[in-house]
Write a protein that holds these residues in place. Structure first.
Motif, PDB file in Angstrom:
ATOM      1  N   ILE A 115     -21.392   3.919  18.848  1.00 15.00           N
ATOM      2  CA  ILE A 115     -22.822   3.648  18.841  1.00 15.00           C
ATOM      3  C   ILE A 115     -23.350   3.936  20.236  1.00 15.00           C
ATOM      4  N   ASP A 116     -24.288   4.857  20.310  1.00 16.71           N
ATOM      5  CA  ASP A 116     -24.867   5.288  21.589  1.00 16.71           C
ATOM      6  C   ASP A 116     -23.781   5.713  22.573  1.00 16.71           C
ATOM      7  N   GLY A 117     -22.757   6.430  22.050  1.00 11.79           N
ATOM      8  CA  GLY A 117     -21.700   6.973  22.888  1.00 11.79           C
ATOM      9  C   GLY A 117     -20.590   5.994  23.242  1.00 11.79           C
ATOM     10  N   GLN A 118     -20.671   4.762  22.790  1.00  5.23           N
ATOM     11  CA  GLN A 118     -19.652   3.754  23.103  1.00  5.23           C
ATOM     12  C   GLN A 118     -18.803   3.464  21.862  1.00  5.23           C
ATOM     13  N   LEU A 119     -17.474   3.506  22.025  1.00  5.73           N
ATOM     14  CA  LEU A 119     -16.573   3.215  20.917  1.00  5.73           C
ATOM     15  C   LEU A 119     -16.670   1.733  20.557  1.00  5.73           C
ATOM     16  N   VAL A 120     -17.009   1.464  19.294  1.00  7.34           N
ATOM     17  CA  VAL A 120     -17.171   0.064  18.863  1.00  7.34           C
ATOM     18  C   VAL A 120     -16.155  -0.329  17.804  1.00  7.34           C
ATOM     19  N   ALA A 121     -15.501   0.642  17.161  1.00  8.64           N
ATOM     20  CA  ALA A 121     -14.520   0.310  16.126  1.00  8.64           C
ATOM     21  C   ALA A 121     -13.558   1.468  15.947  1.00  8.64           C
ATOM     22  N   HIS A 122     -12.287   1.127  15.727  1.00  3.97           N
ATOM     23  CA  HIS A 122     -11.242   2.112  15.403  1.00  3.97           C
ATOM     24  C   HIS A 122     -10.290   1.416  14.443  1.00  3.97           C
ATOM     25  N   TYR A 123     -10.341   1.805  13.188  1.00  3.59           N
ATOM     26  CA  TYR A 123      -9.576   1.099  12.159  1.00  3.59           C
ATOM     27  C   TYR A 123      -8.618   2.052  11.473  1.00  3.59           C
ATOM     28  N   ILE A 124      -7.351   1.599  11.326  1.00  9.87           N
ATOM     29  CA  ILE A 124      -6.305   2.359  10.632  1.00  9.87           C
ATOM     30  C   ILE A 124      -6.021   1.659   9.306  1.00  9.87           C
ATOM     31  N   TYR A 125      -6.050   2.416   8.215  1.00  8.15           N
ATOM     32  CA  TYR A 125      -5.952   1.825   6.880  1.00  8.15           C
ATOM     33  C   TYR A 125      -4.514   1.805   6.371  1.00  8.15           C
ATOM     34  N   SER A 126      -4.184   0.690   5.719  1.00  3.89           N
ATOM     35  CA  SER A 126      -2.883   0.567   5.057  1.00  3.89           C
ATOM     36  C   SER A 126      -2.988   1.107   3.638  1.00  3.89           C
ATOM     37  N   ALA A 127      -1.846   1.242   2.978  1.00  2.00           N
ATOM     38  CA  ALA A 127      -1.838   1.751   1.601  1.00  2.00           C
ATOM     39  C   ALA A 127      -2.602   0.813   0.671  1.00  2.00           C
ATOM     40  N   LYS A 128      -2.471  -0.503   0.853  1.00  4.82           N
ATOM     41  CA  LYS A 128      -3.168  -1.468   0.005  1.00  4.82           C
ATOM     42  C   LYS A 128      -4.674  -1.393   0.211  1.00  4.82           C
ATOM     43  N   GLU A 129      -5.094  -1.249   1.470  1.00  2.38           N
ATOM     44  CA  GLU A 129      -6.529  -1.155   1.753  1.00  2.38           C
ATOM     45  C   GLU A 129      -7.115   0.126   1.174  1.00  2.38           C
ATOM     46  N   LEU A 130      -6.358   1.222   1.274  1.00  3.75           N
ATOM     47  CA  LEU A 130      -6.815   2.490   0.702  1.00  3.75           C
ATOM     48  C   LEU A 130      -6.955   2.368  -0.814  1.00  3.75           C
ATOM     49  N   GLU A 131      -6.004   1.704  -1.438  1.00  2.00           N
ATOM     50  CA  GLU A 131      -6.066   1.510  -2.887  1.00  2.00           C
ATOM     51  C   GLU A 131      -7.293   0.688  -3.281  1.00  2.00           C
ATOM     52  N   ALA A 132      -7.605  -0.331  -2.467  1.00  5.01           N
ATOM     53  CA  ALA A 132      -8.783  -1.158  -2.739  1.00  5.01           C
ATOM     54  C   ALA A 132     -10.064  -0.340  -2.612  1.00  5.01           C
ATOM     55  N   LEU A 133     -10.136   0.536  -1.614  1.00  3.60           N
ATOM     56  CA  LEU A 133     -11.310   1.397  -1.452  1.00  3.60           C
ATOM     57  C   LEU A 133     -11.443   2.358  -2.633  1.00  3.60           C
ATOM     58  N   ARG A 134     -10.330   2.877  -3.103  1.00  3.49           N
ATOM     59  CA  ARG A 134     -10.373   3.800  -4.246  1.00  3.49           C
ATOM     60  C   ARG A 134     -10.835   3.109  -5.525  1.00  3.49           C
ATOM     61  N   LYS A 135     -10.630   1.804  -5.600  1.00  2.00           N
ATOM     62  CA  LYS A 135     -11.067   1.049  -6.780  1.00  2.00           C
ATOM     63  C   LYS A 135     -12.511   0.587  -6.663  1.00  2.00           C
ATOM     64  N   GLY A 136     -13.199   1.046  -5.613  1.00  2.00           N
ATOM     65  CA  GLY A 136     -14.608   0.691  -5.461  1.00  2.00           C
ATOM     66  C   GLY A 136     -14.882  -0.370  -4.419  1.00  2.00           C
ATOM     67  N   GLY A 137     -13.862  -0.791  -3.675  1.00  2.00           N
ATOM     68  CA  GLY A 137     -14.056  -1.806  -2.638  1.00  2.00           C
ATOM     69  C   GLY A 137     -14.846  -1.258  -1.454  1.00  2.00           C
ATOM     70  N   VAL A 138     -15.447  -2.168  -0.708  1.00  2.00           N
ATOM     71  CA  VAL A 138     -16.221  -1.821   0.486  1.00  2.00           C
ATOM     72  C   VAL A 138     -15.688  -2.648   1.646  1.00  2.00           C
ATOM     73  N   GLN A 139     -15.479  -1.998   2.782  1.00  2.00           N
ATOM     74  CA  GLN A 139     -14.924  -2.690   3.958  1.00  2.00           C
ATOM     75  C   GLN A 139     -15.971  -2.795   5.060  1.00  2.00           C
ATOM     76  N   ARG A 140     -16.114  -3.981   5.611  1.00  2.00           N
ATOM     77  CA  ARG A 140     -16.981  -4.140   6.781  1.00  2.00           C
ATOM     78  C   ARG A 140     -16.147  -3.794   8.008  1.00  2.00           C
ATOM     79  N   ILE A 141     -16.417  -2.661   8.593  1.00  2.00           N
ATOM     80  CA  ILE A 141     -15.619  -2.178   9.713  1.00  2.00           C
ATOM     81  C   ILE A 141     -16.163  -2.641  11.057  1.00  2.00           C
TER      82      ILE A 141
END
Length: 203
Positions: A115-141
């Motif tokens: 945001i405005d050139g400053q790193l505010v988040a860096h998230y690495i996804y696990s297999a379970k989290e990826l599966e949840a996203l594929r099922k329609g889940g939403v993650q607050r990053i």
């Protein structure tokens, strides 16, 4: 003759008294046995009565522990909400969410936000989290504070395609912060989605 009758009467009395004494001697142990059984029964009942309050006390203690755990969890949730309100007032709060495009087969590995050139988040996804996203889940990053006005948002996505090749994409967006909470959703997809695999929307 009279003496014989007298002796007969005396003999009968002696025999009667003897049988009475013998019957008394035999009855006494029976009475003692009954009293012993009653004593044993009383002891057993006392033991049972003594065990029942202990069991009730243990049950009551267990219920109190469970209730305390529930109260602690409830208080922790309320404290988290209060902390979030204090750290991120509604006037400056911005929250960014990540979702996968429906039916997309991209294997999302990581997302970085600036945001405005400053790193505010860096998230690495696990297999379970990826599966949840594929099922329609939403993650607050990300959730944080920004001033009112226009801001630049850079999104960097790393992943792998179904073929196994690497996928890297960077998109640049602009959003405007008003004097109210700002909720932003990023929808990520693979190259099959078109020229803009990362889209920005508002919640």
């Amino acid at each position: 003759m009279k003496n014989r009758k007298y002796l007969s009467v005396v003999s009968a009395l002696v025999l009667a008294l003897s049988f009475g004494a013998l019957s008394g001697l035999h009855a006494a142990p029976l009475q003692g046995t009954k009293s012993t059984e009653r004593t044993d029964n009383k002891k057993t009942e006392q033991k049972s009565a003594a065990a029942t309050p202990d069991q009730r006390q243990m049950r009551d203690l267990d219920e109190q522990v469970q209730q305390t755990k529930s109260d602690v969890l409830s208080i922790a949730a309320e404290l988290n909400q209060l902390e979030e309100k204090l750290l991120y007032p509604s006037g400056t709060q911005v929250a960014i969410f990540v979702a996968l495009a429906k039916g997309d087969e991209l294997r999302l590995d990581a997302v970085r936000l600036q945001i405005d050139g400053q790193l505010v988040a860096h998230y690495i996804y696990s297999a379970k989290e990826l599966e949840a996203l594929r099922k329609g889940g939403v993650q607050r990053i990300y959730v944080g504070n920004v001033a009112t006005g226009d801001h630049k948002l850079n999104v960097l996505v790393d992943g792998k395609l179904k073929s196994g090749s690497d996928f890297n994409r960077t998109e640049h967006f602009t959003f405007r912060k008003e004097v109210k909470p700002k909720l932003v959703e990023l929808t990520v997809a693979g190259p099959d989605a078109g020229s803009t695999p990362i889209t920005l929307g508002e919640l």
